[in-house]
Design an enzyme around this catalytic site. Structure first.
Site, PDB file in Angstrom:
ATOM      1  N   ASP A  11       0.869  -1.163   0.000  1.00 40.86           N
ATOM      2  CA  ASP A  11       0.000   0.000   0.000  1.00 40.86           C
ATOM      3  C   ASP A  11       0.918   1.227   0.000  1.00 40.86           C
ATOM      4  O   ASP A  11       2.121   1.115   0.253  1.00 40.86           O
ATOM      5  CB  ASP A  11      -0.888  -0.029   1.243  1.00 40.86           C
TER       6      ASP A  11
ATOM      7  N   ASP B 176      -0.333   4.957   1.058  1.00 41.15           N
ATOM      8  CA  ASP B 176      -0.678   5.869   2.145  1.00 41.15           C
ATOM      9  C   ASP B 176      -0.669   5.153   3.486  1.00 41.15           C
ATOM     10  O   ASP B 176      -1.361   4.150   3.679  1.00 41.15           O
ATOM     11  CB  ASP B 176      -2.060   6.473   1.900  1.00 41.15           C
TER      12      ASP B 176
END
Length: 208
Positions: free
Chosen positions: A3, A5
């Site tokens: 991922d 963020d």
């Protein structure tokens, strides 16, 4: 599978500050659970949600305005998570890497270029490019498809509740690296194969 963020870039506080200010400036009302709801949503989804809070603009205009502010903040300072660059470079020498992010494509490219990590990833996907954002598995499934690998052969590194649910729903093993300010819900954390205190602990031994 990474991922972006909250895992590689400490962007959730910036997202919250930017979107909260944008809502206030344009007639909306931020709710106590707004930030947790927004985490993992695609651009179209969170823009529509901010519109539902009373922002007096169309979702497309909301998205454009918020993303422009985020890009400006990133140009001023890139808030990388501790150990992010080292972890990506360390693992890229040992495994094929992908990325599935809820950030728009423009911000993904800004972050990876600024960090010098773009060449480390075989495929990167924004949930703008699939039908549904997290917690739906679409982004992770698309990243695996672009890489030509079985989702069941992948390990995803996530921090948020919706991200953990997304990767798990895609059939991947999930390593949770919880953000101290935005910890995942207990039921989402229960989906994790491993829970690590930070990216410095993410190495080949953790993946095996």
């Amino acid at each position: 599978m990474f991922d972006l963020d909250g895992v590689l870039v400490d962007s959730e506080p910036v997202w919250e500050e930017v979107r909260r200010a944008f809502v206030a400036e344009h007639g909306g009302a931020w709710q106590p659970d707004t930030q947790s709801r927004l985490m993992g949503m695609s651009t179209a989804e969170w823009a529509a949600y901010l519109h539902s809070l009373g922002v007096r603009m169309e979702p497309g205009e909301i998205a454009k305005g918020v993303v422009e502010r985020m890009a400006a903040r990133y140009r001023d300072e890139m808030p990388l998570m501790p150990g992010a660059v080292a972890a990506v470079r360390r693992l890229s020498a040992q495994a094929t890497l992908g990325l599935a992010s809820s950030s728009p494509r423009t911000l993904i490219d800004v972050v990876l270029d600024a960090a010098g990590l773009a060449e480390c990833f075989a495929a990167t996907v924004s949930t703008e490019e699939v039908a549904r954002g997290k917690p739906a598995p679409d982004g992770y499934l698309e990243a695996a498809r672009r890489m030509g690998v079985d989702p069941g052969d992948c390990v995803a590194v996530e921090d948020s509740s919706n991200g953990l649910r997304s990767a798990y729903a895609a059939g991947m093993r999930v390593i949770a690296v919880p953000h101290p300010r935005y910890p995942p819900a207990p039921d989402a954390l229960d989906l994790a194969w491993q829970v690590l205190p930070g990216l410095d602990a993410l190495d080949a031994d953790a993946l095996s």
